[in-house]
Motif scaffolding. Structure first.
Motif, PDB file in Angstrom:
ATOM      1  N   ASP A 327       0.744  -1.545   0.336  1.00 53.85           N
ATOM      2  CA  ASP A 327       0.624   0.426  -0.220  1.00 53.85           C
ATOM      3  C   ASP A 327       1.145   1.938  -0.264  1.00 53.85           C
ATOM      4  OD1 ASP A 327      -2.001   1.841   0.032  1.00 53.85           O
ATOM      5  OD2 ASP A 327      -2.385   0.731   2.069  1.00 53.85           O
ATOM      6  N   ILE A 328       0.617   2.257  -1.189  1.00 53.28           N
ATOM      7  CA  ILE A 328       1.908   3.782  -1.257  1.00 53.28           C
ATOM      8  C   ILE A 328       0.847   4.363   0.128  1.00 53.28           C
ATOM      9  CG2 ILE A 328       0.248   4.091  -2.461  1.00 53.28           C
ATOM     10  CD1 ILE A 328       4.099   4.439  -3.441  1.00 53.28           C
ATOM     11  N   LYS A 329       0.082   3.702   0.431  1.00 47.58           N
ATOM     12  CA  LYS A 329      -0.301   4.684   1.212  1.00 47.58           C
ATOM     13  C   LYS A 329       0.494   5.275   3.025  1.00 47.58           C
ATOM     14  CE  LYS A 329      -4.501   6.247  -0.618  1.00 47.58           C
ATOM     15  NZ  LYS A 329      -5.799   6.673  -0.644  1.00 47.58           N
ATOM     16  N   LYS A 330       0.626   3.367   3.285  1.00 48.70           N
ATOM     17  CA  LYS A 330       1.750   3.267   4.629  1.00 48.70           C
ATOM     18  C   LYS A 330       3.437   3.589   3.736  1.00 48.70           C
ATOM     19  CE  LYS A 330      -1.767  -0.467   5.066  1.00 48.70           C
ATOM     20  NZ  LYS A 330      -2.989  -1.700   5.640  1.00 48.70           N
ATOM     21  N   SER A 331       3.294   3.700   2.978  1.00 45.71           N
ATOM     22  CA  SER A 331       4.501   4.402   2.613  1.00 45.71           C
ATOM     23  C   SER A 331       5.184   5.726   3.221  1.00 45.71           C
ATOM     24  CB  SER A 331       5.262   3.828   1.730  1.00 45.71           C
ATOM     25  OG  SER A 331       4.687   5.034   0.673  1.00 45.71           O
ATOM     26  N   SER A 332       5.901   5.924   2.830  1.00 47.77           N
ATOM     27  CA  SER A 332       6.458   7.815   3.714  1.00 47.77           C
ATOM     28  C   SER A 332       6.557   8.502   2.170  1.00 47.77           C
ATOM     29  CB  SER A 332       8.248   7.941   4.125  1.00 47.77           C
ATOM     30  OG  SER A 332       8.849   7.467   2.953  1.00 47.77           O
ATOM     31  N   TYR A 333       6.073   7.724   0.841  1.00 48.40           N
ATOM     32  CA  TYR A 333       5.639   9.161   0.182  1.00 48.40           C
ATOM     33  C   TYR A 333       4.399   9.319   0.232  1.00 48.40           C
ATOM     34  CZ  TYR A 333      10.216   7.280  -0.898  1.00 48.40           C
ATOM     35  OH  TYR A 333      11.659   6.445  -1.341  1.00 48.40           O
ATOM     36  N   LYS A 334       2.977   8.657   0.551  1.00 44.18           N
ATOM     37  CA  LYS A 334       2.000   8.318   0.449  1.00 44.18           C
ATOM     38  C   LYS A 334       1.164   8.463  -1.024  1.00 44.18           C
ATOM     39  CE  LYS A 334       2.312   9.049   4.952  1.00 44.18           C
ATOM     40  NZ  LYS A 334       1.889   8.301   5.917  1.00 44.18           N
ATOM     41  N   LYS A 335       1.682   9.313  -2.054  1.00 43.85           N
ATOM     42  CA  LYS A 335       0.969   9.018  -2.923  1.00 43.85           C
ATOM     43  C   LYS A 335       2.222   8.491  -3.640  1.00 43.85           C
ATOM     44  CE  LYS A 335      -1.647  13.015  -2.487  1.00 43.85           C
ATOM     45  NZ  LYS A 335      -2.003  14.530  -3.282  1.00 43.85           N
ATOM     46  N   LEU A 336       1.777   8.280  -5.258  1.00 41.61           N
ATOM     47  CA  LEU A 336       2.563   7.145  -6.346  1.00 41.61           C
ATOM     48  C   LEU A 336       3.611   8.139  -6.527  1.00 41.61           C
ATOM     49  CD1 LEU A 336       3.053   4.870  -8.405  1.00 41.61           C
ATOM     50  CD2 LEU A 336       0.950   5.278  -8.872  1.00 41.61           C
ATOM     51  N   SER A 337       2.450   9.663  -7.202  1.00 42.01           N
ATOM     52  CA  SER A 337       3.808  10.668  -8.022  1.00 42.01           C
ATOM     53  C   SER A 337       4.518  10.781  -7.408  1.00 42.01           C
ATOM     54  CB  SER A 337       3.249  11.736  -8.241  1.00 42.01           C
ATOM     55  OG  SER A 337       2.100  12.369  -7.023  1.00 42.01           O
ATOM     56  N   LYS A 338       4.724  10.932  -5.765  1.00 42.81           N
ATOM     57  CA  LYS A 338       6.298  11.640  -5.185  1.00 42.81           C
ATOM     58  C   LYS A 338       7.274  10.220  -5.659  1.00 42.81           C
ATOM     59  CE  LYS A 338       3.503  14.725  -2.235  1.00 42.81           C
ATOM     60  NZ  LYS A 338       2.839  15.236  -0.938  1.00 42.81           N
ATOM     61  N   TRP A 339       6.695   9.129  -5.077  1.00 47.87           N
ATOM     62  CA  TRP A 339       6.863   8.637  -4.834  1.00 47.87           C
ATOM     63  C   TRP A 339       8.901   7.751  -6.233  1.00 47.87           C
ATOM     64  CZ3 TRP A 339       6.359   2.959  -6.783  1.00 47.87           C
ATOM     65  CH2 TRP A 339       7.562   1.508  -6.818  1.00 47.87           C
ATOM     66  N   LEU A 340       7.536   8.180  -7.237  1.00 43.80           N
ATOM     67  CA  LEU A 340       8.590   7.899  -8.407  1.00 43.80           C
ATOM     68  C   LEU A 340       9.235   9.454  -9.052  1.00 43.80           C
ATOM     69  CD1 LEU A 340       5.831   6.953 -11.002  1.00 43.80           C
ATOM     70  CD2 LEU A 340       7.616   5.497 -10.120  1.00 43.80           C
ATOM     71  N   GLN A 341       8.518  10.233  -9.145  1.00 45.01           N
ATOM     72  CA  GLN A 341       9.387  11.788  -8.726  1.00 45.01           C
ATOM     73  C   GLN A 341      10.662  11.357  -7.546  1.00 45.01           C
ATOM     74  OE1 GLN A 341       7.181  14.482  -7.179  1.00 45.01           O
ATOM     75  NE2 GLN A 341       5.353  14.708  -9.785  1.00 45.01           N
ATOM     76  N   ALA A 342      10.797  11.225  -6.499  1.00 44.23           N
ATOM     77  CA  ALA A 342      11.689  10.667  -5.742  1.00 44.23           C
ATOM     78  C   ALA A 342      12.937   9.743  -5.760  1.00 44.23           C
ATOM     79  CB  ALA A 342      11.167   9.560  -4.065  1.00 44.23           C
ATOM     80  N   LYS A 343      12.161   8.132  -6.761  1.00 42.60           N
ATOM     81  CA  LYS A 343      13.386   7.354  -7.400  1.00 42.60           C
ATOM     82  C   LYS A 343      14.001   8.382  -8.751  1.00 42.60           C
ATOM     83  CE  LYS A 343      13.132   5.302  -4.581  1.00 42.60           C
ATOM     84  NZ  LYS A 343      14.046   5.182  -4.239  1.00 42.60           N
ATOM     85  N   ALA A 344      13.105   9.267  -9.601  1.00 39.31           N
ATOM     86  CA  ALA A 344      13.841   9.909 -10.364  1.00 39.31           C
ATOM     87  C   ALA A 344      14.536  10.925  -9.620  1.00 39.31           C
ATOM     88  CB  ALA A 344      12.811  11.041 -11.026  1.00 39.31           C
ATOM     89  N   SER A 345      14.907  11.841  -8.960  1.00 41.83           N
ATOM     90  CA  SER A 345      15.769  12.390  -8.475  1.00 41.83           C
ATOM     91  C   SER A 345      16.973  11.835  -8.079  1.00 41.83           C
ATOM     92  CB  SER A 345      14.696  13.502  -7.015  1.00 41.83           C
ATOM     93  OG  SER A 345      13.983  13.819  -6.986  1.00 41.83           O
TER      94      SER A 345
END
Length: 603
Positions: A327-345
């Protein structure tokens, strides 16, 4: 009277008495007006009444304010899914169109093995996706089940009045989703239900123990009591709404303090209090591992660019360990878009936000990144959705390779060149063959300039073939031409034709190749439609294509005649302009240069 500009000094809303007076005045002044025309010109007051729990979420809404079209919201259905009967979609991808504002069509509904359930026109029904008990929309049937069977289960099944992610859901201050299957632009199966069957008895996995609901006889009794209390509370609520509506006639949104549900119904929060959540660090680590596993095993460079929702549902989720909830909402990112942007960074991937679809899109993968190089993928079978079945019409067509060749026929201007070298003037030539003819003539007449081998001296025959009728009056004809320009100029003076070959069948047509046109536009009610025309050029059948697209996109399709006997046009419900173009290239082999796309829905 209106020769000069008229400026309204003030504007104010008419009261109910003033509106009635205005309607009486119009009726008396214009005796030919009918009730239908009067309602069209001066519509009766139409306010949507929304009934909410005090300090909570909306539970019911009344479309016309008269109680004739009274529906529960998705929040109410999430608490009591049994409140309404429901249609189940054929696939989760169809939910994109429903939560995008489209009405539900019969081709998108999964028909049970026992047959279509019985219903009448005008009944309220809910909409669900496979593997998820929480409804995604609610609406009103447009016809009875008997009429639907007579129509061959085609046409509109449900007029959607409210859906997940519409303005009512978004405007609710405490809006939420019932489970992790509810993504931003698509609704998938509930991961907790999908993983419950694979939970180990020992409970050694951290995420297994945390995500699996506790089951015992006592809990089951509590749940049944809660369900009964919820149903009785909802019945009480509906009675209160009806009484309040009759007494006041009009109520603004949120003005329903009398409506109280039982304390044991939590409409503000999903029922997950009995689940212990894993730490964000554990979920973050699992997300990264699933992404790397997907990048190694299922995501190929040829599949890019790829929408973020597709990446999540078709690649990341199937790569999670068996029996675990992700569940992406149980991660520190909370949203799919933020997680993908973090991996892009971090440099692992590159993403870009699609401003029209409001979604992050994966564009490329850095396979030289240290995290990618150091990762060792697991050798295991990846979970895949069951997509087996008979070969589609498109697959049958794809077995016949498509070949498009542009050819040219000698015209009266260039005939002397062909006759001079003994070439047949009635034959069709490819571009290279035609260029060879003109250069044979140049070699025969020795027209290459002695001082500059890149230039060709024009004699009378060659000059007429290339420029007669193309030079403006009063302008001198050129005396020489560069070799690079000879071939293209010569071909430009010939008559274009094209040969389309599919399998063992070929067809020759005059003129240049006419591309397939894919047009997307909006119609009445802000509904998107996609039109496809010109498929006959590439030896494709419009009826077969319409049938294939209907099954692929689970939407309504039709075929009509174009004006002037210019072929047939395939009409598809929904804005699927990019998907149709990709389908034509992948399944029918149409080159991209022969597909013309025009999207009128984008400003």
């Amino acid at each position: 009277m209106f020769k000069k500009a008229v400026e309204a000094k003030s504007q104010q809303r008419l009261s109910g008495a003033d509106r009635k007076k205005l309607r009486r005045t119009v009726r008396d002044r214009f005796p030919l007006i009918t009730d239908a025309l009067l309602d069209l010109l001066l519509p009766p007051k139409n306010r949507v009444h929304v009934f909410s729990i005090e300090g909570g979420v909306p539970m019911f809404f009344d479309v016309d304010g008269r109680g004739t079209e009274f529906f529960p919201t998705v929040f109410a259905l999430w608490e009591a899914p049994q409140l309404l009967p429901s249609f189940t979609l054929k696939g989760c991808e169809v939910s994109r169109y429903v939560i995008g504002g489209a009405d539900l069509m019969f081709p998108g509904i999964m028909i049970p093995a026992q047959g279509l359930p019985s219903f009448s026109a005008g009944e309220p029904w809910a909409v669900k996706v496979p593997g998820n008990p929480a409804p995604i929309a609610v609406g009103c049937t447009t016809m009875s089940s008997v009429e639907a069977l007579k129509a061959g289960l085609r046409g509109k099944a449900l007029r959607i009045t409210h859906y997940y992610h519409d303005f009512l859901w978004e405007s609710t201050e405490r809006h939420y989703v019932p489970n992790a299957g509810f993504l931003e632009d698509v609704v998938m199966g509930d991961p907790s239900l999908l993983s419950s069957s694979g939970v180990s008895d020992t409970g050694t996995d951290v995420l297994d123990a945390s995500a699996a609901p506790q089951t015992s006889t006592g809990n089951e009794e509590d749940e049944s009591i809660d369900a009964n209390n919820a149903m009785s509370s909802l019945e009480t609520a509906s009675t209160s709404v009806a009484d309040a509506n009759n007494e006041t006639g009009e109520q603004m949104i949120g003005n329903m303090d009398q409506l109280k549900l039982a304390d044991d119904i939590s409409a503000n929060e999903p029922n997950t209090e009995n689940l212990t959540s894993p730490s964000a660090v554990v979920v973050d680590s699992l997300l990264d591992k699933c992404l790397l596993q997907a990048l190694y095993t299922t995501i190929k460079d040829k599949d890019l660019p790829m929408p973020g929702s597709t990446l999540w549902s078709n690649h990341v989720l199937p790569c999670r360990p068996s029996g675990l909830v992700l569940d992406i909402k149980k991660s520190s990112y909370k949203k799919l878009s933020k997680w993908l942007q973090a991996k892009a960074s971090a440099g692992l991937i590159s993403v870009k936000e699609d401003k029209h679809k409001k979604e992050v899109v994966l564009f490329s993968v850095n396979r030289g990144h240290p995290d990618y190089i150091s990762f060792k993928p697991e050798k295991r079978k990846v979970e895949k959705s069951d997509s087996s079945g008979d070969h589609t019409i498109a697959e049958a067509w794809s077995e016949k390779v498509l070949e498009v060749v542009e050819i040219y026929k000698p015209s009266t201007q260039v005939n002397p060149i062909f006759e001079s070298v003994g070439a047949n003037t009635g034959k069709l030539y490819t571009a290279s063959e035609a260029s060879d003819v003109v250069f044979r003539y140049i070699e025969k007449e020795d027209l290459v300039k002695a001082t500059d081998k890149s230039m060709v001296v024009l004699d009378a025959i060659l000059c007429d073939a290339l420029f007669k009728g193309a030079i403006k009056k009063g302008t001198a004809y050129p005396t020489e031409i560069h070799k690079k320009e000879v071939g293209s100029t010569f071909i430009g003076r010939m008559q274009p034709h094209n040969v389309v070959t599919r399998g063992g069948e070929s067809m020759v047509r005059k003129g240049a190749v006419k591309p397939i046109q894919i047009l997307s536009e909006r119609r009445q009610g802000n509904k998107k439609v996609t039109k496809v025309s010109g498929v006959e050029t590439f030896m494709m059948d419009a009826e077969s294509l319409a049938s294939e697209l209907q099954k692929k996109f689970a939407c309504s399709t039709s075929v009509g005649e174009l004006p002037g006997k210019k072929g047939r046009e395939v009409l598809i419900q929904g804005g699927v302009i990019d998907d149709v173009g990709r389908h034509l290239m992948e399944q029918y082999g149409v080159p991209k240069r022969y597909i013309q796309v025009l999207d009128k829905t984008r400003k």
